[in-house]
Design a protein around this motif. Structure first.
Motif, PDB file in Angstrom:
ATOM      1  N   PRO A  60       0.819  -1.207   0.000  1.00  0.00           N
ATOM      2  CA  PRO A  60       0.000   0.000   0.000  1.00  0.00           C
ATOM      3  C   PRO A  60       0.862   1.271   0.000  1.00  0.00           C
ATOM      4  CG  PRO A  60       0.014  -1.039   2.157  1.00  0.00           C
ATOM      5  CD  PRO A  60       0.720  -1.976   1.240  1.00  0.00           C
ATOM      6  N   ASN A 104       2.786   4.564   1.042  1.00  0.00           N
ATOM      7  CA  ASN A 104       3.427   5.028   2.268  1.00  0.00           C
ATOM      8  C   ASN A 104       3.981   3.928   3.169  1.00  0.00           C
ATOM      9  OD1 ASN A 104       3.966   7.660   2.666  1.00  0.00           O
ATOM     10  ND2 ASN A 104       1.895   8.213   3.338  1.00  0.00           N
ATOM     11  N   ALA A 105       3.948   2.679   2.725  1.00  0.00           N
ATOM     12  CA  ALA A 105       4.437   1.596   3.580  1.00  0.00           C
ATOM     13  C   ALA A 105       5.959   1.634   3.710  1.00  0.00           C
ATOM     14  CB  ALA A 105       3.997   0.251   2.998  1.00  0.00           C
ATOM     15  N   GLY A 106       6.607   2.305   2.751  1.00  0.00           N
ATOM     16  CA  GLY A 106       8.069   2.382   2.794  1.00  0.00           C
ATOM     17  C   GLY A 106       8.712   1.530   1.704  1.00  0.00           C
ATOM     18  N   LYS A 107       8.010   1.340   0.589  1.00  0.00           N
ATOM     19  CA  LYS A 107       8.544   0.522  -0.502  1.00  0.00           C
ATOM     20  C   LYS A 107       9.781   1.177  -1.120  1.00  0.00           C
ATOM     21  CE  LYS A 107       4.631   0.784  -2.709  1.00  0.00           C
ATOM     22  NZ  LYS A 107       4.006   1.625  -1.660  1.00  0.00           N
ATOM     23  N   VAL A 119      11.467   9.368  -1.775  1.00  0.00           N
ATOM     24  CA  VAL A 119      10.725   8.962  -0.575  1.00  0.00           C
ATOM     25  C   VAL A 119      10.016  10.199  -0.047  1.00  0.00           C
ATOM     26  CG1 VAL A 119      11.035   8.319   1.843  1.00  0.00           C
ATOM     27  CG2 VAL A 119      12.300   7.100   0.063  1.00  0.00           C
ATOM     28  N   SER A 120       8.710  10.065   0.239  1.00  0.00           N
ATOM     29  CA  SER A 120       8.038  11.195   0.876  1.00  0.00           C
ATOM     30  C   SER A 120       6.837  10.684   1.650  1.00  0.00           C
ATOM     31  CB  SER A 120       7.602  12.228  -0.173  1.00  0.00           C
ATOM     32  OG  SER A 120       6.274  11.964  -0.567  1.00  0.00           O
ATOM     33  N   VAL A 178       3.946  11.740   1.338  1.00  0.00           N
ATOM     34  CA  VAL A 178       2.725  11.886   0.540  1.00  0.00           C
ATOM     35  C   VAL A 178       2.366  10.508  -0.028  1.00  0.00           C
ATOM     36  CG1 VAL A 178       1.700  12.990  -1.496  1.00  0.00           C
ATOM     37  CG2 VAL A 178       3.411  14.213  -0.118  1.00  0.00           C
ATOM     38  N   GLY A 214       1.220   7.837  -2.444  1.00  0.00           N
ATOM     39  CA  GLY A 214       1.130   7.845  -3.916  1.00  0.00           C
ATOM     40  C   GLY A 214       2.294   8.590  -4.549  1.00  0.00           C
ATOM     41  N   THR A 215       3.455   8.580  -3.886  1.00  0.00           N
ATOM     42  CA  THR A 215       4.612   9.286  -4.439  1.00  0.00           C
ATOM     43  C   THR A 215       5.138   8.578  -5.696  1.00  0.00           C
ATOM     44  OG1 THR A 215       5.247  10.064  -2.267  1.00  0.00           O
ATOM     45  CG2 THR A 215       6.964  10.071  -3.943  1.00  0.00           C
ATOM     46  N   THR A 216       5.326   7.272  -5.598  1.00  0.00           N
ATOM     47  CA  THR A 216       5.894   6.531  -6.727  1.00  0.00           C
ATOM     48  C   THR A 216       4.800   6.216  -7.737  1.00  0.00           C
ATOM     49  OG1 THR A 216       7.456   5.523  -5.192  1.00  0.00           O
ATOM     50  CG2 THR A 216       7.248   4.490  -7.351  1.00  0.00           C
ATOM     51  N   GLY A 270       2.140   2.542  -4.944  1.00  0.00           N
ATOM     52  CA  GLY A 270       1.365   1.986  -3.836  1.00  0.00           C
ATOM     53  C   GLY A 270      -0.003   1.513  -4.306  1.00  0.00           C
ATOM     54  N   ASN A 324       7.433  -3.082   7.859  1.00  0.00           N
ATOM     55  CA  ASN A 324       8.368  -1.948   7.969  1.00  0.00           C
ATOM     56  C   ASN A 324       7.967  -1.015   9.119  1.00  0.00           C
ATOM     57  OD1 ASN A 324      10.485  -0.245   7.233  1.00  0.00           O
ATOM     58  ND2 ASN A 324       9.204   0.938   5.820  1.00  0.00           N
ATOM     59  N   LYS A 325       8.859  -0.129   9.429  1.00  0.00           N
ATOM     60  CA  LYS A 325       8.679   0.923  10.445  1.00  0.00           C
ATOM     61  C   LYS A 325       8.614   0.342  11.855  1.00  0.00           C
ATOM     62  CE  LYS A 325       6.255   3.799   7.025  1.00  0.00           C
ATOM     63  NZ  LYS A 325       5.389   4.929   6.756  1.00  0.00           N
ATOM     64  N   LYS A 338       8.776   2.197  15.168  1.00  0.00           N
ATOM     65  CA  LYS A 338       7.662   2.954  15.733  1.00  0.00           C
ATOM     66  C   LYS A 338       7.022   2.280  16.949  1.00  0.00           C
ATOM     67  CE  LYS A 338       5.594   5.556  11.907  1.00  0.00           C
ATOM     68  NZ  LYS A 338       4.409   5.377  11.060  1.00  0.00           N
ATOM     69  N   SER A 393      13.172  -2.001   9.737  1.00  0.00           N
ATOM     70  CA  SER A 393      12.956  -0.554   9.746  1.00  0.00           C
ATOM     71  C   SER A 393      13.975   0.029   8.783  1.00  0.00           C
ATOM     72  CB  SER A 393      13.169   0.014  11.148  1.00  0.00           C
ATOM     73  OG  SER A 393      13.392   1.406  11.037  1.00  0.00           O
TER      74      SER A 393
END
Ligand SMILES: Nc1nc2c(ncn2[C@@H]2O[C@H](COP(=O)(O)OP(=O)(O)OP(=O)(O)O)[C@@H](O)[C@H]2O)c(=O)[nH]1
Ligand SMILES: [Mg+2]
Length: 449
Positions: free
Chosen positions: A224, A226-229, A244-245, A247, A249-251, A273, A333-334, A337, A355
């Protein structure tokens, strides 16, 4: 037989310590007679002064090698000049060579084409040479060398020999129908055809290992927004390849990096995503990105599905739908947190917690990928030898003909199918019927090869 003598820079263009110019053809020795201070012994390097053939201006002091045909790479007379690798030296020498009568610059792949025409190499060996020049990893190099050494060629020629022997038996049966030849020739031939079919099938049933090694093993990162792909792609590549951002739907486009995992070439791609958006959304670009991401995931050899640990109670269904439990990895990922080590509700999958921010888990993910690549590609020595779709198609056609040959009791029809099967095998090594294939194969070569 080619009448013109060809020449080209065989090393990469640009400034270098040494640049090699290769000259091949019936007039090659004119270079040593008209442009050189001495004529070297065959196959012994000699230090010479090189001159312009017209004004005798000195071009370079260089090494010259003389390979009289047919004991040369092309089978023709060949001269190699190992020049100082400066642009002016190379350009000056090329211009000087062009002044010699019946000399012209070589076209891409023309030296190898002449080697093929003079039976120095067969087509599979030519392809092996091309792959060796293009090889980027150790396993690719090993596969290319095996092919260049004639591994595939010997295999295919062995099959062809068996077919030719069967044909000889059949022809005998056709020519001497009334004579009591050995009892049960047809049964024996049919048995041999079955045997050959199963040997060829065994080689085709190799999960396309040779082609994948040549083209690269494809790993797609999906998940999905923003998961950090993209962050994971950057971590695997150890450089900032993808934006990487925060937002979502960046890629949008597919971004690929080439990795070397345990000597195998791997192409890892970052994708858009995945999320459900309406077909009539105003953001057509994101929709297209998602469509491409799904297509890419389907054609990949392995998917890495990335999720944010904070979404663990509600993992994205669009992504889960794409996954096959036995052959894909889930990456959570992450993990920086959360303090605790929460359980992840995708128990059937192989899960790795990482991470990309702290770097935690990246090494163990890489280790898993290395293990996967090795077990998937097998030991590099166990390749079937099939490295191109071209080989595969010819073998499939050959199998079809063998199959048809078994369906008839008439020796004439059986022989016709066996003859066809022989031709298909001959196409692989270039023994028959390949004119139309040659241009395609030699086009892959650079000038000077
Ligand atoms: N805390 C934390 N944040 C992370 C981590 N990895 C990525 N991020 C952040 O998550 C956000 C999204 O990261 P991306 O790598 O762009 O995510 P993506 O999956 O490529 O997103 P899309 O291209 O929009 O689908 C960015 O703000 C990253 O800095 C991590 O391990 N920990
Ligand atoms: Mg991204």
């Amino acid at each position: 037989m080619a009448s013109e003598t060809i020449f080209a820079l065989s090393t990469a263009p640009g400034q270098a310590g040494v640049a090699v110019i290769r000259i091949s053809g019936s007039k090659a020795k004119v270079v040593l007679e008209e442009m050189s201070s001495s004529f070297p012994e065959p196959r012994v390097a000699a230090l010479i002064k090189l001159f312009d053939p017209e004004d005798k201006a000195e071009l370079d002091r260089c090494l010259a090698l003389w390979f009289p045909g047919p004991g040369s790479f092309t089978g023709e007379d060949v001269v190699e000049l190992h020049l100082h690798g400066g642009r002016a030296v190379v350009d000056g020498t090329i211009e000087a060579l062009a002044k010699l009568p019946n000399f012209r610059p070589a076209e891409a792949g023309e030296f190898t084409r002449r080697a093929f025409d003079n039976d120095k190499l067969d087509l599979t060996e030519v392809e092996g040479l091309s792959d060796l020049i293009a090889a980027e990893t150790e396993a690719q190099r090993k596969q290319a060398i095996r092919q260049m050494d004639g591994e595939l060629s010997k295999l295919v020629e062995g099959w062809r020999d068996r077919l030719v022997r069967m044909l000889a038996y059949l022809e005998a049966e056709i020519d001497f129908p009334d004579e009591e030849l050995e009892e049960g020739i047809s049964t024996q031939v049919k048995h041999n055809i079955e045997q050959l079919k199963s040997d060829i099938k065994h080689h085709l049933d190799d999960s396309h290992r040779g082609e994948r090694l040549r083209n690269g093993i494809k790993i797609a990162i999906v998940g999905p927004p923003n998961a950090g792909k993209s962050s994971l792609l950057n971590a695997l590549a150890r450089r900032e390849v993808a934006i990487v951002s925060d937002v979502a739907g960046t890629t949008r486009d597919i971004i690929e990096v080439h990795l070397d995992l345990s000597g195998y070439p791997v192409i890892v791609s970052d994708t858009a995503g995945l999320r459900e958006i309406e077909e009539n959304t105003t953001d057509g670009i994101e929709l297209e990105g998602i469509r491409r991401a799904k297509l890419h995931a389907e054609s990949a050899d392995l998917c890495l599905a990335v999720f944010d640990i904070e979404d663990r109670d509600n993992f994205d269904q669009e992504t889960l739908k794409l996954l096959d439990k036995t052959s894909n990895f889930v990456v959570i990922n992450k993990c920086d947190k959360t303090e605790e080590n929460p359980s992840i509700p995708v128990s059937d999958f192989d899960v790795t917690k990482i991470s990309t921010k702290s770097g935690e888990g990246i090494d163990s993910l890489l280790e898993k990928l290395n293990t996967w690549v090795i077990s998937n590609m097998g030991q590099s020595g166990s390749s079937s030898g099939i490295t191109r779709q071209r080989h595969r198609s010819a073998l499939i056609e050959c199998l079809d003909s063998l199959g048809r040959s078994l369906e008839t009791d008439l020796p004439e029809l059986c022989a016709e199918d066996l003859r066809l099967a022989t031709r298909y095998l001959g196409r692989i090594t270039g023994k028959v019927d390949v004119e139309e294939l040659l241009d395609v194969i030699f086009r892959d070569f650079c000038i000077g090869k």
